[in-house]
Design a protein around this motif. Sequence first.
Motif, PDB file in Angstrom:
ATOM      1  N   PRO A  95       0.815  -1.227   0.000  1.00 30.15           N
ATOM      2  CA  PRO A  95       0.000   0.000   0.000  1.00 30.15           C
ATOM      3  C   PRO A  95       0.841   1.266   0.000  1.00 30.15           C
ATOM      4  O   PRO A  95       0.444   2.275  -0.597  1.00 30.15           O
TER       5      PRO A  95
ATOM      6  N   THR B 156       1.709   2.077  -3.562  1.00 27.55           N
ATOM      7  CA  THR B 156       0.549   2.602  -4.288  1.00 27.55           C
ATOM      8  C   THR B 156       0.262   4.043  -3.892  1.00 27.55           C
ATOM      9  O   THR B 156       0.026   4.906  -4.748  1.00 27.55           O
ATOM     10  N   ILE B 157       0.278   4.320  -2.583  1.00 29.49           N
ATOM     11  CA  ILE B 157       0.001   5.675  -2.095  1.00 29.49           C
ATOM     12  C   ILE B 157       1.023   6.661  -2.656  1.00 29.49           C
ATOM     13  O   ILE B 157       0.670   7.750  -3.127  1.00 29.49           O
ATOM     14  N   ARG B 158       2.286   6.283  -2.615  1.00 31.60           N
ATOM     15  CA  ARG B 158       3.334   7.182  -3.110  1.00 31.60           C
ATOM     16  C   ARG B 158       3.185   7.433  -4.609  1.00 31.60           C
ATOM     17  O   ARG B 158       3.278   8.581  -5.069  1.00 31.60           O
TER      18      ARG B 158
ATOM     19  N   TYR C  54       0.487   7.138  -6.661  1.00 34.79           N
ATOM     20  CA  TYR C  54      -0.681   7.939  -7.010  1.00 34.79           C
ATOM     21  C   TYR C  54      -0.550   9.363  -6.476  1.00 34.79           C
ATOM     22  O   TYR C  54      -0.966  10.323  -7.123  1.00 34.79           O
ATOM     23  N   GLY C  55       0.036   9.509  -5.278  1.00 31.21           N
ATOM     24  CA  GLY C  55       0.231  10.839  -4.710  1.00 31.21           C
ATOM     25  C   GLY C  55       1.164  11.683  -5.559  1.00 31.21           C
ATOM     26  O   GLY C  55       0.906  12.875  -5.794  1.00 31.21           O
TER      27      GLY C  55
ATOM     28  N   ILE D  88      -5.977   6.052  -2.712  1.00 29.24           N
ATOM     29  CA  ILE D  88      -5.059   6.491  -1.652  1.00 29.24           C
ATOM     30  C   ILE D  88      -5.728   6.347  -0.286  1.00 29.24           C
ATOM     31  O   ILE D  88      -5.120   5.860   0.680  1.00 29.24           O
TER      32      ILE D  88
ATOM     33  N   GLU E  33      -6.122   2.562   0.592  1.00 28.66           N
ATOM     34  CA  GLU E  33      -4.835   1.956   0.934  1.00 28.66           C
ATOM     35  C   GLU E  33      -4.329   2.475   2.284  1.00 28.66           C
ATOM     36  O   GLU E  33      -3.689   1.737   3.039  1.00 28.66           O
ATOM     37  N   SER E  34      -4.632   3.742   2.599  1.00 31.45           N
ATOM     38  CA  SER E  34      -4.277   4.276   3.917  1.00 31.45           C
ATOM     39  C   SER E  34      -5.045   3.544   5.012  1.00 31.45           C
ATOM     40  O   SER E  34      -4.493   3.231   6.078  1.00 31.45           O
TER      41      SER E  34
END
Length: 229
Positions: free
Chosen positions: A19, A22-24, A26-27, A48, A51-52
């Motif tokens: 996760p 993925t967060i990084r 897309y961010g 995001i 996943e958070s």
Amino acid sequence: SNRLKSEFLANVSHELKTPLTTIRMYGEMLGDGIVKDEGKKKGYLETIISESQRLTRLVNNVLDFGRLERGEKTYNWEEVEMGSAVGNILETQHPRLESAGLELEWVDDSQGAMAKLDPDALEQVLLNLLDNLVKYAAGGKYVSVRLAKDAELVILEVSDHGPGIPSEQRERIFETFHRVDDSLTSNKPGCGIGLGIARKLVEDMGGQITCEANKPKGAKFQIEFPQSS
């Protein structure tokens, strides 16, 4: 054993990394202005957030695993109206279930039944069960959550219509680090502690949890809590 603990640490590292990656990604795409389409932006933001939330559940499980192992887990007891509590938890899970291709069936037959519980622990139990069903309800189309009561108990059932759990594994799945040893789990992420934590939390709150076959197929988890007078 040391081997199981090593596997657990490796699995936790993998579960955290996925996760976070993925967060990084897309961010950074949103921050760099690469994504112009508003629909895609909304989708990336929803991913995001989900996943958070997944990270939060994992961290909570790892922290609680340590507390439960050391006997240091504390509970905040409240009189809980079970229908409202479960319904509110499920309300937050629709996006996650939809992204997994699953519909939620929610039936509340509890008629306002109350139980003395820790609401946060109840949420963790239910989310851990849903995590398990989301991973393994392949082709199951939907998951069902039903709340009922009898003269003394509040009964929470969480079931899917996927391939199910072999009968000889239904007790062992609650053991720490245990994962069902077949092709179903070989490519699935997981740490092997979620269901063990769920059982310990349920038992600490005076309840019990079991797993049985769902009909016509799938797995069904049943949790029973004493009604508060």
